[in-house]
Motif scaffolding. Sequence first.
Motif: not given
Length: 295
Positions: A33-46, A185-200
């Motif tokens: 039940g954990v989609p790829g977009s959520d995994a991208v967000l959490w791994r970017a935070l970590l 790099v992940h400072v840049i990626i994090l907002p985009a990943a969060l947006l994708v998660v929220l949109l999904t």
Amino acid sequence: MVKRTGVGLAAALAAGIAYGSNAPFATLASRLGVPGSDAVLWRALLMLALTGGFALLARQRLKLRSSDIAPVLGLGLATGVTSIAYLSSVAFIPVSVAAILFYTYPLVILLLNPLIEGTPHDVSRLAIFAFAFLGIVLVVGPGFSALDIRGLGLALLASLGATAMFYFSARAMTSLTPASAAFWVHVIILPAALLVVLLTGGPVALPATPAFAGIFAVICGSYISGYVLQLLALSHISPAVAGLIFLAEPAVAILTAAVVLDERLTLTQGFGCIIVFTALVAATLLESWRQTTVS
């Protein structure tokens, strides 16, 4: 930084193995039940927490110089485009077709090398790529039915994004450490990943089970180690060489899936894996021999 070909080749191979082992565990997470977009967000935070903390503890420079901004920004955007385009492409075309199109990026790097780095075309590297790519086709088993122009375009965009990633990584690593570059790099990626998660419709609640904790640890650990090792590799070897070594990734993914997901490995796929790893050995020996000759 003193360039060491052996270190670069080893880091590139280790990064390819780490990335390849990521996909099957991401599949397990999605089944829970954990989609790829959520995994991208959490791994970017970590990634931010670990690389930022390591850089501070090791007293590595985190502050960007003006000359660092362009390559880091380019690397961040290229990483985001690659991840989003590749993950989106499989919604329109079979995963096997997307993988084959995506892994054309080492060829794109080889073809662009004379324009970007001013070096002549390397026939031996092109031959090794052709041999390895034949193995990739056998490994992923192309399914060219139900093709969609949107999926084809997204997979090719991901290939171009990966090409840009390698060149921007090489530029960024001329003055930054792997930890500091990965952090920004992940400072840049994090907002985009969060947006994708929220949109999904996310983020979803993570399952509080030991099994998922182990899966999540592998997903984050393999991605973080793979990305940092990729940056380390490109501080020692060229994008053209690294791209060839990274062809290990899909073969490792198939082998890992056979163990983790209990997917049966066909004779054709096994033969393809042998071809890929033979090409990797040839590429490693070729670059090692060239380094010895130069020295």
